[in-house]
Design a protein around this motif. Structure first.
Motif, PDB file in Angstrom:
ATOM      1  N   CYS A  93      29.398  59.955  53.890  1.00 20.58           N
ATOM      2  CA  CYS A  93      29.748  59.848  55.234  1.00 20.58           C
ATOM      3  C   CYS A  93      29.694  58.367  56.018  1.00 20.58           C
ATOM      4  N   VAL A 153      33.443  60.910  59.963  1.00 19.96           N
ATOM      5  CA  VAL A 153      32.424  61.530  60.672  1.00 19.96           C
ATOM      6  C   VAL A 153      31.250  61.077  60.169  1.00 19.96           C
ATOM      7  N   LYS A 154      30.095  61.365  60.836  1.00 20.39           N
ATOM      8  CA  LYS A 154      28.909  61.062  60.784  1.00 20.39           C
ATOM      9  C   LYS A 154      28.413  62.455  59.987  1.00 20.39           C
ATOM     10  N   HIS A 214      28.192  65.743  61.895  1.00 21.93           N
ATOM     11  CA  HIS A 214      29.130  66.408  62.552  1.00 21.93           C
ATOM     12  C   HIS A 214      29.541  67.779  62.267  1.00 21.93           C
ATOM     13  N   GLN A 215      29.704  68.702  63.329  1.00 16.76           N
ATOM     14  CA  GLN A 215      29.849  69.899  63.255  1.00 16.76           C
ATOM     15  C   GLN A 215      31.294  70.373  62.910  1.00 16.76           C
ATOM     16  N   ASP A 239      39.274  73.553  60.679  1.00 16.96           N
ATOM     17  CA  ASP A 239      39.423  71.851  60.441  1.00 16.96           C
ATOM     18  C   ASP A 239      39.653  71.594  58.770  1.00 16.96           C
TER      19      ASP A 239
END
Length: 90
Positions: free
Chosen positions: A17, A29-30, A33-34, A39
Motif C-alpha cells: 500500500c 490507498v493506505k 482503508h476500509q 469496490d
C-alpha cells in the motif's frame, strides 16, 4: 482491507500500500482503508496483478477459504513460467 485477502498479508500488505501497489476504485490507498461491496481492488503482487471486486464483508478475521467467498477474482491468468524473469540470487 485486512479481512479480505486478495493481497499479501501483514507487513507485506502494508508495504504494498505504501509503495502505491494497491488501488481501490483507481485510487492509491493506505493499509487501513476500509473496503465496501462493489469496490474494485487492484494489487501488484510477486505473482502478478490481482484484480478483485468486493461482493461481501465479514465482521471479523476469517480463513482464506471463507474470505474468497467475499470477492470475485478478475485477475488475468499468470504468465507462463518460461516468460517470467529469472529470480536474482545474491
Amino acid at each position: 482491507m485486512r479481512h479480505h485477502q486478495p493481497v499479501p498479508v501483514g507487513e507485506a500488505r502494508q508495504d504494498a500500500c505504501r509503495a502505491g501497489h494497491v488501488r481501490i476504485n483507481g485510487t492509491r490507498v493506505k493499509p487501513a482503508h476500509q473496503v465496501k461491496p462493489g469496490d474494485s481492488v487492484r494489487a501488484l503482487t510477486p505473482g502478478g496483478e490481482r484484480i478483485v471486486t468486493v461482493v461481501g464483508l465479514t465482521t471479523k478475521r476469517t480463513s482464506a477459504a471463507i474470505a474468497v467467498t467475499n470477492y470475485e477474482d478478475h485477475s488475468p491468468p499468470p504468465e507462463p513460467k518460461a516468460m517470467r524473469p529469472a529470480p536474482i540470487v545474491m
